[in-house]
Design a protein around this motif. Structure first.
Motif, PDB file in Angstrom:
ATOM      1  N   MET A 229      48.734  -5.986  62.762  1.00  0.00           N
ATOM      2  CA  MET A 229      47.340  -5.560  62.880  1.00  0.00           C
ATOM      3  C   MET A 229      47.205  -4.567  64.036  1.00  0.00           C
ATOM      4  O   MET A 229      47.798  -4.762  65.105  1.00  0.00           O
ATOM      5  N   TYR A 318      38.260  -5.371  57.235  1.00  0.00           N
ATOM      6  CA  TYR A 318      39.485  -4.738  57.721  1.00  0.00           C
ATOM      7  C   TYR A 318      39.936  -3.643  56.755  1.00  0.00           C
ATOM      8  O   TYR A 318      39.676  -3.709  55.545  1.00  0.00           O
ATOM      9  N   VAL A 320      42.997  -1.715  54.947  1.00  0.00           N
ATOM     10  CA  VAL A 320      44.389  -1.952  54.569  1.00  0.00           C
ATOM     11  C   VAL A 320      44.961  -0.640  54.022  1.00  0.00           C
ATOM     12  O   VAL A 320      44.448  -0.096  53.039  1.00  0.00           O
ATOM     13  N   GLU A 328      52.320  -2.502  53.644  1.00  0.00           N
ATOM     14  CA  GLU A 328      50.904  -2.455  53.966  1.00  0.00           C
ATOM     15  C   GLU A 328      50.690  -2.611  55.463  1.00  0.00           C
ATOM     16  O   GLU A 328      51.445  -3.325  56.145  1.00  0.00           O
ATOM     17  N   SER A 330      47.433  -3.300  58.276  1.00  0.00           N
ATOM     18  CA  SER A 330      46.029  -3.655  58.463  1.00  0.00           C
ATOM     19  C   SER A 330      45.532  -3.122  59.797  1.00  0.00           C
ATOM     20  O   SER A 330      46.266  -3.101  60.794  1.00  0.00           O
TER      21      SER A 330
END
Length: 552
Positions: A229, A318, A320, A328, A330
């Motif tokens: 993240m 969020y 993505v 992926e 985030s």
């Protein structure tokens, strides 16, 4: 480093003599040279061949004359094919003096020494010092960095040259068709012409037919995210993206920047930017890019390259990002700084010769290949003018092809004045390129000059005919204007789709798109000014709005 020292090779079939000469050589020259010893002529030839394959430097061969299988003169003569610049010394007994003197001419010996050579301080070292000093004066050290072997007119070779230059990686270009060194190096590496282009890294690792991704891996450029993240992800590493990365990282945001090609965008290919604040003598786009990239990394930003974002979606607030490799990422906020790309010139031959004499953008890596040749530039903006000035350093003549009467409407005054004062740049007004001609590379261009079509020889054609935004992958979610540029801020209020999709009580921030928390800056934003300083300013401003969004 010791591995960079040149070699001295001692050859003698008498173990005691070989030990003595080796001892003396190491004592006097071991600090600056690596000393090798072998006990026969055939073994010496094998050693020389191995050194040649490894591209080592050989400064001196000292060989005894009377050896079985291969005499000293024969060995030293054979060594000329492998190391023509090495100094050659023959060790002889008194009875072989006449043969040694004759061999100075016939075998091109540099000297002969009588055995024994005691004391070496008088009878050995002075002679060898003179020979080694002469060798050092003429020696050109082997290039120790990355080398790229390929074909001049190969589109893939061109892509790799631009890729390496874009990441400020020093490299040596070797044209397989014209440089014997390239052919020898390819053979020594165990590859053939079907493996070209071939990249040989500084550690000796060879990478045949590399993709930009595989080359980036060998260069240590990161292509995988290290975090699950991020606070903000910046998509695109042009001036606006780099500015966003610098300010995001410096203000404590966990920042990731993703670039699909090379940092700098179109500005990164500029040979000289002379109207950027604080640089009175100008600076190259590559220099500006490298400084900004280094600054962002030092402040804590993380880079992924070459990596492309293929999809963007919002899940529970969020963002993505899906990358082209399927992974992926985030993030809480996104700054889109995807920039623009040059529009293609739709005339016969362009697709076939693209990358083989026909280039979109500055293609600075090809400038030296235009030495004493004619080149053509299509377009009249600042990028075209900067390219013309740079190419004029190498090319015989540079022709700027424009549809209008002059450059005043699209180019800065300082560039127009420089072009006027450069004798080998010629403006072709009221002109268009109608066709590009050549078999495997560009050979000529068909130019319509005020109604008359002429076929003119050309080494290269560089195209700068306007830009289109690189927003295709996101325009199904982010509102764009009719030309594909991203709408932001109050411009969104005039779009009939906006009221039905915007869920916030506030109006969008100045650089915010129709999706809260997704911002746009730089040339891909509708209404942006196509200037480096403006792009840097927008990238910096975007981080201010990211903070405001994250604080909601």
């Amino acid at each position: 480093m010791a591995s960079n020292k040149p070699f001295i090779l001692a050859v003698d079939d008498d173990p005691q003599v070989l030990a003595a000469i080796t001892r003396d050589l190491r004592q006097e020259f071991g600090k600056d040279y690596r000393i090798l010893r072998v006990g026969s002529g055939p073994e010496a030839l094998t050693t020389l061949q191995e050194l040649r394959v490894k591209e080592e430097s050989l400064a001196l061969i000292v060989a005894d004359q009377r050896m079985p299988d291969l005499e000293g003169v024969e060995l030293l003569t054979a060594s000329r094919d492998l190391f023509p610049d090495a100094k050659r010394v023959l060790l002889t007994a008194y009875a072989d003096t006449e043969a040694a003197i004759r061999a100075i001419n016939s075998a091109r010996l540099d000297h002969y020494l009588m055995k024994p050579w005691d004391p070496p301080e008088q009878l050995l070292f002075p002679t060898l010092h003179d020979l080694l000093n002469a060798w050092q004066a003429a020696h050109k050290p082997r290039y120790g960095g990355l080398r790229l072997i390929g074909f001049q007119w190969s589109p893939l070779s061109h892509e790799l040259k631009d890729f390496l230059s874009g990441y400020m990686v020093g490299y040596q270009w070797l044209d397989f068709e014209t440089q014997p060194e390239a052919q020898e190096l390819l053979k020594a590496s165990g590859y053939n012409s079907t493996d070209l282009p071939l990249v040989i890294c500084a550690d000796g690792t060879a990478v045949p037919n590399p993709t930009k991704a595989s080359l980036a891996q060998h260069l240590g450029i990161n292509s995988k995210a290290t975090q699950e993240m991020y606070d903000v992800v910046v998509v695109g590493a042009g001036p606006s993206g780099l500015a966003a990365a610098v300010y995001g990282a410096s203000e404590g945001l966990k920042t990731l920047i993703i670039e699909r090609q090379t940092p700098g965008g179109q500005a990164g290919t500029s040979s000289r930017i002379e109207n950027y604040l604080g640089f009175p003598t100008g600076l190259s786009g590559a220099e500006l890019t490298h400084r900004a990239w280094t600054q962002a990394v030092r402040l804590g930003a993380e880079f992924l390259a070459p990596q492309e974002v293929s999809q963007l979606c919002v899940q529970d607030g969020y963002k993505v990002l899906t990358l082209s490799d399927g992974s992926e990422i985030s993030t809480r906020a996104v700054v889109l700084t995807t920039g623009v790309s040059y529009r293609t010139l739709d005339v016969p031959g362009m697709d076939r010769l693209s990358g083989a004499g026909v280039y979109y953008g500055a293609a600075r890596t090809e400038a030296r290949s235009c030495d004493a040749q004619d080149v053509y530039i299509v377009g009249g903006g600042n990028s075209a003018g900067q390219a013309a000035m740079y190419l004029a350093t190498y090319a015989r003549r540079v022709f700027i092809v424009i549809r209008g009467a002059d450059l005043a409407a699209s180019m800065s005054a300082y560039l127009i004045e420089q072009i006027r004062s450069t004798p080998n740049i010629e403006l072709l007004p009221f002109s268009q390129v109608k066709e590009v001609c050549g078999q495997d590379h560009l050979e000529a261009v068909m130019v319509d000059i005020n109604g008359t079509v002429e076929k003119r020889p050309a080494r290269a054609l560089f195209v700068f005919i306007g830009a289109k935004p690189s927003t295709e992958w996101v325009n199904d979610q982010i509102f764009c204007d009719g030309k594909g540029f991203l709408l932001t801020g109050r411009d969104l209020l005039a779009d009939s789709r906006f009221a039905a999709t915007w869920k916030k009580q506030r109006e969008p921030f100045l650089l915010e798109t129709c999706v809260p928390g997704i911002f746009a800056a730089g040339d891909s934003r509708a209404g942006a000014m196509a200037r480096v300083a403006s792009a840097v300013g927008e990238g910096s401003m975007a981080i201010k709005f990211v903070h405001q969004y994250l604080d909601e």
